[in-house]
Motif scaffolding. Structure first.
Motif, mmCIF file in Angstrom:
data_model
loop_
_atom_site.group_PDB
_atom_site.id
_atom_site.type_symbol
_atom_site.label_atom_id
_atom_site.label_comp_id
_atom_site.label_asym_id
_atom_site.label_seq_id
_atom_site.Cartn_x
_atom_site.Cartn_y
_atom_site.Cartn_z
ATOM 1 N N ARG A 173 2.930 0.075 9.418
ATOM 2 C CA ARG A 173 3.127 0.602 8.348
ATOM 3 C C ARG A 173 3.154 -0.313 7.260
ATOM 4 O O ARG A 173 3.619 -1.333 7.461
ATOM 5 C CB ARG A 173 4.627 1.560 8.277
ATOM 6 N N PRO A 174 2.965 0.138 5.842
ATOM 7 C CA PRO A 174 3.241 -0.856 4.773
ATOM 8 C C PRO A 174 4.505 -1.443 4.774
ATOM 9 O O PRO A 174 5.643 -0.805 4.684
ATOM 10 C CB PRO A 174 2.768 -0.164 3.572
ATOM 11 N N ALA B 99 12.632 0.157 -4.973
ATOM 12 C CA ALA B 99 11.386 -0.138 -5.767
ATOM 13 C C ALA B 99 10.272 -0.346 -4.880
ATOM 14 O O ALA B 99 9.108 0.285 -5.398
ATOM 15 C CB ALA B 99 11.720 -1.749 -6.477
ATOM 16 N N LEU B 100 10.743 -0.092 -3.505
ATOM 17 C CA LEU B 100 9.357 -0.215 -2.646
ATOM 18 C C LEU B 100 9.311 1.162 -1.893
ATOM 19 O O LEU B 100 8.181 1.240 -1.163
ATOM 20 C CB LEU B 100 9.607 -1.471 -1.574
ATOM 21 N N GLY B 101 10.233 1.928 -2.114
ATOM 22 C CA GLY B 101 10.036 3.051 -1.457
ATOM 23 C C GLY B 101 10.544 3.168 0.104
ATOM 24 O O GLY B 101 9.839 3.768 1.009
ATOM 25 N N SER B 102 11.284 2.257 0.439
ATOM 26 C CA SER B 102 11.943 2.047 1.641
ATOM 27 C C SER B 102 12.986 2.913 2.170
ATOM 28 O O SER B 102 14.187 2.589 1.709
ATOM 29 C CB SER B 102 11.958 0.541 2.118
ATOM 30 N N ALA C 110 0.711 -1.153 -0.099
ATOM 31 C CA ALA C 110 -0.027 -0.025 0.141
ATOM 32 C C ALA C 110 0.758 1.121 -0.063
ATOM 33 O O ALA C 110 1.972 1.309 0.575
ATOM 34 C CB ALA C 110 -0.776 -0.038 1.191
ATOM 35 N N LYS C 111 0.465 2.409 -0.493
ATOM 36 C CA LYS C 111 1.380 3.476 -0.763
ATOM 37 C C LYS C 111 0.263 4.744 -0.078
ATOM 38 O O LYS C 111 0.189 5.735 -0.933
ATOM 39 C CB LYS C 111 1.784 3.704 -2.115
ATOM 40 N N PRO D 47 5.598 6.090 5.960
ATOM 41 C CA PRO D 47 6.704 5.523 5.627
ATOM 42 C C PRO D 47 6.389 4.169 5.214
ATOM 43 O O PRO D 47 5.685 3.475 5.815
ATOM 44 C CB PRO D 47 7.759 5.637 6.468
ATOM 45 N N ARG D 48 7.149 3.409 4.136
ATOM 46 C CA ARG D 48 6.900 1.812 4.039
ATOM 47 C C ARG D 48 8.414 1.216 4.357
ATOM 48 O O ARG D 48 9.403 2.140 4.436
ATOM 49 C CB ARG D 48 6.990 2.036 2.627
ATOM 50 N N HIS D 49 8.539 0.120 4.420
ATOM 51 C CA HIS D 49 9.606 -0.547 4.825
ATOM 52 C C HIS D 49 9.895 -1.842 4.378
ATOM 53 O O HIS D 49 8.848 -2.589 3.779
ATOM 54 C CB HIS D 49 9.621 -0.708 6.513
#
Lengths: 450, 166, 372
Positions: free
Chosen positions: A203-204, A113-116, A69-70, A75-77
Motif C-alpha cells: 500500500r502507499p 495529512a497523508l490519510g493514514s 499515491a492515492k 489504505p495508506r500508511h
C-alpha cells in the motif's frame, strides 16, 4: 541561546505525561490541523517550511509527502522510522524518552495529512523500554480524544502502533524497515517501486524519521514561512545534534543551523570543549557513515571560510574536503585517538550489519574489515592502502541500498585525510602496537582552546 | 520444557497480532519472537520457533529466516543476565576496550561464553544508540551507561544478589 | 490483440523497439551477443528475482526522450524498465566494465577454486562470468568462508561454499512448491541457504532448484561425480508424465542416460513448453527415469558452439555431424601408436562398467567390488 522548537519544554518536570504536556501548550497543532486545515494545506505548509528529512539523507519532507499515491479504496500508511542505529546518533531516543507526546502530536497531524488511519512506529529492538513509554502516552492521548475513533469530533480516525525491531541497523533503510514491519528479513527492496506507490503491504506508504515528524508540530503552530525563517539557506528550522566522543558535555543539543562548528565544539552551551584539555584531532560530523574530517578542515572549509553546522556548509568542498550533516551524530576524536582503529571498528560495524543480499556489500565490507584489522595489528603492507581504496570505490554506488556507500565513505575519508597515519602503522609495526600516532605530521593549525 | 504460552503470554500475543490488518498476522513475527524469548528462558530453540510459526500460521522456515537475521534473538542458551557491551567507534574511543577486558577478567569468560554458574553471558555488540553515554552495555531491557570498572563490579554484585534471593 | 505501446531504446548504439514494461536486460537480450549484460541472480521465469548480484549493472546515459537526464548511478538492468528514447551503455561504458570487474572479484572472493571437482564445471555461469570479466589472480589473501554442512536428502547436494546467494532457489521453492522448506538463514557474509533443522527436500518439483542454480551450490546427487558435462551428449526427449510436461534434455554417453535436466535456452533459463508455460520438470523425470527406454528421443539438442559442452566434440549442430577426428588430422592421416591402454590402468573406464548404474558417488571401492 539559540531557538528551541523541539526541546523547549524538555526540562519541564513531568512533561512525559499528557496532562503536563497539554498544559504546556501541547496538541495545539492537532486542533489547528484537524479543525482549520485540510491535508493539502498541511502538505503545503510543510513544503513552505523547507523541512528536510532528519534521518540522514536530508530529502525535502513536503516533496516526499506529495509523492504518495492515492488510489481509490486502498489504505495508506505513515510509518515512523525510530530504528535509530547510526553510530553516533541518539537524538530520536532522547525525543521519544522525554517528549513522547511531541512525537505523537507530530504523528497525528502527519497521519491526517497523508490519510493514514493506522500509523506504525518502528523502533529499534534494543530500545526495549521506550515502547512502554510510547504506549502509555498513546493510551493517554486516546483517553483525551486525540487518538482513536473520530478525533476531536472531526471524523478522522487514527491509531498508532509501536513495533519493536529485532536488532538490525539495515532496518533504518526505509524499504528494509517495511520488510521488517511485515515480519520478514530486513532486506532492502529494489526500487522502483518506491514506498510512496507500493510500501507496507503493497500500500502507499511514507516513512519519516522521528525528528522529522516532531518538527511538524512547530511548523503547523507557527506556519511554514515562519519556520523557514529560522536557519540559513536550505537548512531551515532547527536540528538535533547528538554529540559524543572526547568532549566535556556529550548529549543531545538543538541548534538553529547558523552556529559555527567551532562554537558548537568549544562553547559551554554545547560540547564544552575537548575532554581533559586535549587537542581536537578529527570529527565525524553526521553519524559514522559520513566522511571523517581532520580538525583544520572541520573548523574551516578548504577556502578558509568558517564552517557552520548546516547541510550546505558541512558538505562544502564535496567529499574531497567536506563531509555531511547526515543524521546529526557528531563524533569528536581527540589527539590520542587512532584513526586506523576507529575506521576498523566502523568497518566491522558495517560488515556486521550488511544484510548480505547484494554481492559488493556482502563481500566487500568483510574484506575491508580484514585488511584494516591487519594494518591495525602491525601486519599491513603499503599495497593494502591502495587495495582498500579500490575496494571502497567498487562498493560505492554499486549496491542496492545506501549501506554500501555508508560502509565505503568512512574508509575512503580516513585514507584521504589520514593516509600518513596508515603508513605509519605499516612502517612501524611494533611501535604502533604500543604507542599512538597522535598529531604528528599535521602541520595545519589545530585549534587550541584559549 | 514445554513451549506453549500461558494465559498472560497468550493475551499479549493476541494484543500484538491485533495491531495489523486481517491476514497480515505475519507482521507480528518480530514482537512475538521477543515475547517468546522472554517467556522461554531467554533463548529460542527450534521448538519455540516452530510454536511461533504455528501460532502465526506461517511456515517454520519463514520464522527461521527471520530469527537468524536479527541479532537480538538468541538461538543458543544464554546466562540469566546477558551483558551486551557495545564496541563500535564512539564507545571504543571512550574506552569500551578496557571495560570489555575487565568483564572478561572478573567473570573469567570470553565473548560468547557463559559463566559456570549460568548467571552471566558476555556478548559484544555493535552500536546501541547510547554514544553520548559511553562506554555502555545492555542488560535485558535496560542500558547501563557511563561504565567504569567500579560500576561493573557494582552491577555484577547487584545481579548476584538478586539471583541469590530467588 | 490490444495494441501495445512500443518504446525505442538504444543499447551500446544499437536501437531496438520493445513493449513498454520491458527491462533493459530483456531488451538487450533481444539484441543478443555481448550487448546482453550477464545475469547471475535474475531469472525471467521467477517472479521477484534479480537486482542482487549486481553483475548486470549498466549506465543509463539518457533517461528518456522526455527527460534526457542521465541516471546518477549505474542501475541493475534486470530490474530497470526501459523508457522511450532511453540510451544505455553496457560494454561501451568504462564505468560499467570497471564496476563489473569489481562485482566478479567480490563474487569470487569466497568462492572455492574447486572447479576440477565441481559437477557444475562446464555449465557454470560464474565460470563464464569470470572468464569474460574477471582477472586471473586474486587480491584476497584471507581464509575463505566455510559453512556447517547440511544434508538436503537423497537427490540434492548442497555445497554452501559455492553459493553466491542469488536467491533463485528460494523463489523456485516459493513459486513451484506449496510449502517452502529451505531459505536464507543468518545475514551478511554469513548468510546461507539452509533448512535450519536437518531436513531433506522432498517436494515433487524441488529438483528444479538444481537447474536454476547458476553455480555448483545445488547439484544433482544422482549424477554426482559420475561424468563431466562436456563428455555427455545432450538429447531432447519426452515422456508422458502425469506430473509435469515431461519435456527434458537427456545427458547421454553412449546409450547410458547419466543425467536428466529441463531444457534450457541460450541464457541458461528453462525453456517454455509449446503452451507458453515454463517447462519445469518433476523429480520423477529428473531423478528416476534414467533408462533410454523411459524416453522418446527427439534428437540432439542444439548447443551454442561457444559453449564448452560443444568444444572438441562436434562441428555444427550436435549429433548431426560425425565428430571430427582431430587426432588423425593433426597426425597427417597416420594412426598414432597406442601408448597405453587405459583399461589396463583403471577400472573406471572399463566398457563393462556402467557408471550411471552406480548408486551415489563412485570411488575406488565401487570398482574393486565390481571386479569380484
Amino acid at each position: 541561546m539559540g531557538v528551541k522548537l523541539l526541546l523547549e519544554k524538555a526540562n519541564v518536570p513531568g512533561i512525559r505525561s499528557f496532562e503536563v504536556y497539554r498544559r504546556e501548550g501541547g496538541y495545539r497543532s492537532v486542533e489547528k490541523a484537524l479543525k482549520e486545515m485540510n491535508p493539502e494545506s498541511i502538505v503545503e505548509e510543510v513544503k513552505k517550511s523547507g523541512l528536510r528529512g532528519r534521518g540522514g539523507a536530508g530529502f525535502p519532507t513536503g516533496m516526499k509527502w506529495s509523492f504518495i499515491a492515492k488510489p481509490e479504496g486502498v489504505p495508506r500508511h505513515l510509518v515512523c522510522n525510530a530504528d535509530e542505529s547510526e553510530p553516533g546518533t541518539f537524538k530520536d531516543r532522547y525525543l521519544m524518552e522525554f517528549l513522547p507526546h511531541l512525537l505523537l502530536e507530530g504523528l497525528i497531524v502527519s497521519s491526517f495529512a497523508l490519510g493514514s488511519n493506522d500509523t506504525y512506529i518502528y523502533i529499534r529492538g534494543e530500545y526495549a523500554w521506550i515502547p512502554d513509554i510510547l504506549e502509555e502516552a498513546i493510551e493517554e492521548a486516546k483517553a483525551a480524544g486525540f487518538l482513536g475513533k473520530n478525533i476531536l469530533g472531526t471524523g478522522f480516525d487514527c491509531n498508532i502502533h509501536v513495533q519493536r525491531g529485532g536488532g538490525a541497523y539495515i532496518c533504518g533503510e526505509e524499504t528494509a524497515l517495511i520488510e521488517s514491519l511485515e515480519g520478514k528479513r530486513g532486506n532492502p527492496r529494489i526500487k522502483p517501486p518506491f514506498p510512496a506507490i507500493q510500501g507496507l503491504w503493497m500500500r502507499p506508504t511514507v516513512v519519516n524519521n522521528v525528528e522529522t515528524l516532531a518538527a511538524i508540530v512547530p511548523i503547523i503552530n507557527m506556519g511554514g514561512d515562519e519556520y523557514a525563517k529560522i536557519g540559513v539557506g536550505r537548512s531551515t528550522g532547527t536540528k538535533l545534534i547528538s554529540a559524543c566522543g572526547n568532549i566535556n558535555k556529550p548529549g543531545v543539543y538543538e541548534i538553529d543551523m547558523t552556529i559555527s562548528v567551532e562554537e558548537f565544539i568549544y562553547s559551554d552551551e554545547y560540547c564544552g570543549g575537548i575532554k581533559g584539555g586535549k587537542k581536537l584531532k578529527a570529527c565525524i560530523p553526521g553519524g559514522s557513515s559520513v566522511p571523517i574530517l581532520p580538525a583544520n578542515l572541520l573548523l574551516k572549509t578548504a577556502k578558509g571560510e568558517t564552517r557552520y553546522m548546516n547541510y550546505e556548509s558541512l558538505s562544502d568542498g564535496g567529499f574531497a574536503t567536506g563531509s555531511m550533516l547526515g543524521s546529526g551524530g557528531f563524533i569528536v576524536l581527540d589527539e590520542d585517538q587512532c584513526i586506523v582503529k576507529n575506521t576498523l571498528t566502523l568497518a566491522r560495524f558495517y560488515r556486521h550489519e550488511s544484510c548480505g543480499q547484494c554481492s559488493p556489500c556482502r563481500e566487500g565490507t568483510g574484506w575491508m574489515e580484514k585488511i584494516l584489522y591487519k594494518i591495525e595489528h602491525g601486519k599491513g603492507s603499503m599495497s593494502d592502502i591502495d587495495l582498500l581504496w579500490d575496494i571502497q570505490r567498487k562498493i560505492e554506488g554499486n549496491t542496492i541500498c545506501p549501506l554500501g556507500d555508508a560502509a565505503a565513505w568512512p574508509v575512503a575519508a580516513a585514507i584521504r585525510h589520514f593516509r600518513d597515519e596508515f603508513e605509519w602503522h605499516i612502517n612501524n609495526p611494533e611501535l604502533s602496537q604500543t604507542s599512538n600516532f597522535g598529531l604528528q605530521h599535521y602541520a595545519d593549525p589545530i585549534h587550541v582552546p584559549a | 520444557m514445554v513451549y506453549i504460552f500461558n494465559d498472560t503470554q497468550m493475551a499479549e500475543f493476541k494484543r500484538l497480532v491485533a495491531r495489523y490488518p486481517e491476514g497480515k498476522q505475519k507482521s507480528a513475527l518480530l514482537p512475538v519472537l521477543h515475547l517468546a524469548q522472554e517467556s522461554f528462558d531467554g533463548w529460542l530453540p527450534t521448538e519455540a520457533l516452530d510454536y511461533v510459526a504455528s501460532l502465526l500460521q506461517i511456515e517454520p522456515i519463514e520464522v527461521y529466516e527471520v530469527a537468524t537475521f536479527y541479532s537480538m534473538y538468541n538461538l543458543k542458551p544464554v546466562g540469566k543476565y546477558v551483558f551486551e557491551v557495545c564496541q563500535t567507534g564512539p564507545c571504543m574511543i571512550s574506552g569500551s576496550d578496557s571495560i570489555i577486558d575487565y568483564i572478561k577478567q572478573v567473570l573469567s569468560i570470553q565473548p560468547g561464553e557463559t559463566t559456570k554458574d549460568g548467571l552471566f553471558t558476555l556478548k559484544l555488540v555493535e552500536c546501541l544508540g547510547a554514544c553520548g553515554y559511553a562506554p555502555m552495555m545492555q542488560v535485558g531491557k535496560i542500558y547501563k551507561e557511563h561504565l567504569t570498572k567500579e560500576k561493573v563490579d557494582a552491577i555484577i554484585a547487584e545481579y548476584r544478589q538478586v539471583a541469590n534471593k530467588n | 490483440m490490444s495494441e501495445q505501446t512500443l518504446f525505442k531504446v538504444t543499447i551500446d548504439n544499437i536501437t531496438v523497439e520493445v513493449p513498454a514494461g520491458t527491462t533493459i536486460l530483456q531488451a538487450a537480450r533481444k539484441i543478443g551477443g555481448e550487448v546482453a549484460p550477464p545475469a547471475m541472480c535474475f531469472y525471467s521465469k521467477l517472479k521477484g528475482s534479480g537486482g542482487k548480484c549486481r553483475t548486470c549493472l549498466v549506465e543509463v546515459s539518457k533517461g528518456s526522450e522526455k527527460d534526457p537526464r542521465p541516471m546518477p548511478k549505474l542501475v541493475a538492468s534486470c530490474r530497470t524498465t526501459v523508457m522511450d528514447g532511453m540510451e544505455v551503455k553496457n560494454i561501451t561504458s568504462e564505468k560499467v566494465v570497471d564496476a563489473r570487474a569489481g562485482v566478479v572479484e567480490f563474487l569470487l572472493l569466497n568462492h572455492p577454486l574447486d572447479c576440477p571437482i565441481c559437477d557444475q564445471a562446464g555449465e557454470c555461469h560464474l565460470q563464464d562470468l569470470s572468464f569474460e570479466h574477471g582477472k586471473s589472480g586474486t587480491r584476497y589473501e584471507f581464509q575463505r568462508r566455510t559453512f556447517k554442512k547440511h544434508d538436503l536428502g537423497k537427490n540434492i547436494q548442497l555445497h554452501m561454499t559455492r553459493c553466491i546467494l542469488c536467491y533463485r532457489c528460494v523463489f523456485t521453492a516459493d513459486q513451484l512448491t506449496n510449502k517452502r522448506e529451505h531459505g536464507i538463514l543468518d545475514r551478511g557474509d554469513h548468510a546461507e541457504i539452509a533448512t535450519h533443522i536437518e531436513k531433506s527436500l522432498e517436494n515433487e518439483f524441488i529438483g528444479n532448484v538444481i537447474d536454476v542454480c547458476p553455480v555448483g551450490a545445488l547439484t544433482d546427487k544422482t549424477f554426482r561425480f559420475k561424468n563431466r558435462v562436456w563428455f555427455l551428449k545432450p538429447m531432447d526427449a519426452h515422456r508422458d508424465c502425469p506430473t509435469c510436461s515431461g519435456r527434458v534434455t537427456l545427458w547421454n554417453r553412449g546409450d547410458e542416460v547419466f543425467r536428466v535436466t529441463a531444457r534450457k535456452d541460450e541464457w541458461g533459463e528453462i525453456e517454455d513448453t509449446p503452451d507458453g508455460q515454463p517447462g519445469w520438470i518433476c523429480n520423477t523425470c529428473r531423478f528416476e527415469k534414467k533408462e533410454t527406454a523411459d524416453w522418446v528421443i527427439e534428437g540432439p539438442r542444439e548447443i551454442s558452439r561457444h559453449s564448452v559442452i560443444a568444444q572438441g566434440h562436434y562441428a555444427g549442430k550436435i549429433g548431426t555431424t560425425k565428430p571430427h577426428e582431430t587426432f588423425t588430422a593433426v597426425n597427417d592421416g597416420r594412426t598414432p601408436q597406442l601408448l597405453m591402454d587405459i583399461h589396463d590402468q583403471s577400472e573406471v573406464n572399463k566398457p563393462s562398467v556402467h557408471l550411471s548404474q552406480i548408486k551415489g558417488p563412485s570411488h575406488g571401492d565401487t570398482f574393486n567390488n565390481n571386479k569380484a
